[in-house]
Write an enzyme that holds these catalytic residues in place. Structure first.
Site, PDB file in Angstrom:
ATOM      1  N   GLU A 138       0.908  -1.108  -0.048  1.00  0.00           N
ATOM      2  CA  GLU A 138      -0.149   0.044   0.092  1.00  0.00           C
ATOM      3  C   GLU A 138       0.949   1.199   0.020  1.00  0.00           C
ATOM      4  OE1 GLU A 138      -2.078   3.107   2.199  1.00  0.00           O
ATOM      5  OE2 GLU A 138      -2.919   1.213   3.265  1.00  0.00           O
ATOM      6  N   CYS A 161      -2.721   8.179   4.476  1.00  0.00           N
ATOM      7  CA  CYS A 161      -2.800   7.651   3.238  1.00  0.00           C
ATOM      8  C   CYS A 161      -4.093   7.739   2.468  1.00  0.00           C
ATOM      9  CB  CYS A 161      -2.545   5.945   3.405  1.00  0.00           C
ATOM     10  SG  CYS A 161      -1.181   5.378   4.001  1.00  0.00           S
TER      11      CYS A 161
END
Length: 462
Positions: free
Chosen positions: A230, A264
């Site tokens: 990720e 994020c």
């Protein structure tokens, strides 16, 4: 003599902690211990593995007051927001509740005379390379389901949050986890690459930068280890003409600036229908102006420092480039006394007159700046949302569920929200597309990515 890893606090620039990095011989012992422990751990009944993880969660709960202060010192999150206990509880508990179903054998009964079934078996040694921005929750996303599934864990945490790995190790020790099932290690980048290239790790989960993800893929080349990445995002929001304006403003300001924008899935760019644009910008600027930038140990602080001065320097550089190209800054940063060049203390900024020729609308900022653009319709918003090398989340603000579903189907991203943002639902898969990475966490799919399928084909009549 081993290299020392130093944790420099963003609060005052002091060395908050330092630890020696493991040498090659020590790393070898860690891997040998893990491999030995894995077979016996996988043989422990699933319900007992789950119980151990829940006991570790209880141990983390007991540490929370200390953890909140440690996080402020390590990465700058204001103490008023607490730690990450809520998300850690939610994700661990959900994993525990679905583990039996997610890991259950799948029987095929359509062929008389045969016993046929698929089983999910652990991958073996899972290495988690965890980031500093949500240092508990991002690690837990992999650690808890991996352990429940019968894997063992080697955790290498970010230097900025060294103490988080130690907290997790203490929690699992308090839970009575057998030796070698969970190990926290401190490594240099070179030591990490050497371990990854050794072929001794079965699965790696990394959360971090695109450059970091590429380095890990390169280090793993030829080992055939599985990999979950990720790598961040440039997450957009689209405010349609029928949106609840005040609700959208309040939630998107929080989605952009919580954790100093170091999320994020934080909001980094906003597209607003022209009929709402002026009122939206006014409301967004007004609410942003109310943040209190300062020492995260002060209960009055709502915006702490960024984790490192170089991160703040990048956001300042992006903002300055945008202004040179014609963007308009709406926040007077001089009104934030703590805002100082060369430090991690950075005032929030709202930019308009932006376009996709500017880095601030294309490259991940990971800080307290957001650009807002006016759009005329859904088609223009969709084109702009997809005009990005990243694809983690996107959020739609509308009262029309059908319209949102139609737009969502066309957005190139891992998750689409409607009337919310910046949240991980443990019942839904967490994944990304394009430069955001590959693999998946959470939900039953997270369990599937931490196991491998094995087929059993027995002829019982012959």
């Amino acid at each position: 003599m081993s290299e020392t890893i130093k944790l420099i606090s963003p609060v005052d620039g002091s060395i908050y902690a330092e630890r020696p990095a493991l040498d090659e011989a020590a790393v070898s012992r860690v891997v040998t211990t893990a491999r030995t422990a894995q077979a016996s751990w996988a043989a422990v009944p699933l319900e007992d593995r789950i119980a151990c993880c829940l006991k570790a969660l209880d141990a983390l709960k007991a540490m929370n007051d200390e953890v909140v202060t440690e996080l402020a010192w390590q990465m700058g999150r204001p103490v008023r927001y607490g730690g990450e206990l809520g998300g850690t509880i939610e994700r661990t508990t959900y994993c525990a509740n679905i583990a039996a179903e997610a890991l259950a054998d799948i029987e095929r009964t359509d062929k008389p005379g045969f016993k046929r079934y698929l089983k999910r078996v652990p991958l073996g040694i899972v290495m988690v390379i965890a980031p500093w921005n949500y240092p508990f929750m991002t690690a837990i996303n992999t650690i808890m389901p991996a352990l429940m599934a019968g894997n063992v864990i080697i955790l290498k945490h970010a230097a900025q949050t060294l103490l988080v790995g130690e907290r997790l190790a203490k929690a699992f020790e308090a839970a009575g986890l057998p030796k070698g099932v969970f190990q926290n290690i401190v490594l240099t980048h070179g030591g990490t690459e050497k371990l990854l290239g050794s072929g001794l790790i079965d699965h790696v989960n990394f959360t971090g930068s695109v450059a970091g993800g590429r380095a890990i893929e390169k280090a793993l080349a030829g080992t055939f280890a599985t990999l979950g990445l990720e790598l961040g995002g440039k997450d957009p929001a689209y405010v349609r003409a029928d949106a609840d304006l005040d609700y959208a403003v309040g939630n998107l300001v929080d989605g952009a600036f919580y954790n100093s924008g170091q999320c994020c899935c934080g909001i980094e760019r906003v597209y607003v229908h022209e009929s709402l644009y002026d009122r939206f910008v006014d409301g967004f600027v007004d609410l942003t102006s109310q943040y209190k930038l300062g020492n995260p140990l002060d209960e009055a602080t709502t915006l702490g420092p960024m984790a490192q001065a170089r991160f703040a320097a990048w956001v300042r550089e992006q903002t300055e480039e945008a202004l040179r190209k014609g963007a308009k800054a709406h926040i007077d940063v001089s009104s934030f006394e703590a805002n100082k060049e060369g430090t991690p203390y950075l005032a929030p900024q709202v930019l308009t007159n932006v376009d996709h020729q500017m880095s601030v609308m294309r490259e991940e900022s990971f800080g307290p700046v957001v650009g807002i653009m006016k759009v005329k319709d859904d088609a223009e918003a969709l084109q702009l949302m997809n005009d990005s090398p990243y694809g983690l989340t996107a959020s739609l603000w509308t009262e029309d569920v059908d319209a949102a579903a139609g737009i969502a189907d066309q957005i190139e991203t891992g998750t689409v929200f409607m009337n919310r943002c910046d949240y991980l639902d443990p019942a839904l898969v967490w994944t990304g597309v394009k430069d955001t990475g590959k693999g998946a966490a959470l939900s039953e799919i997270g369990f599937h990515n931490l196991t491998r399928p094995k087929s059993f084909h027995f002829r019982v009549e012959h």
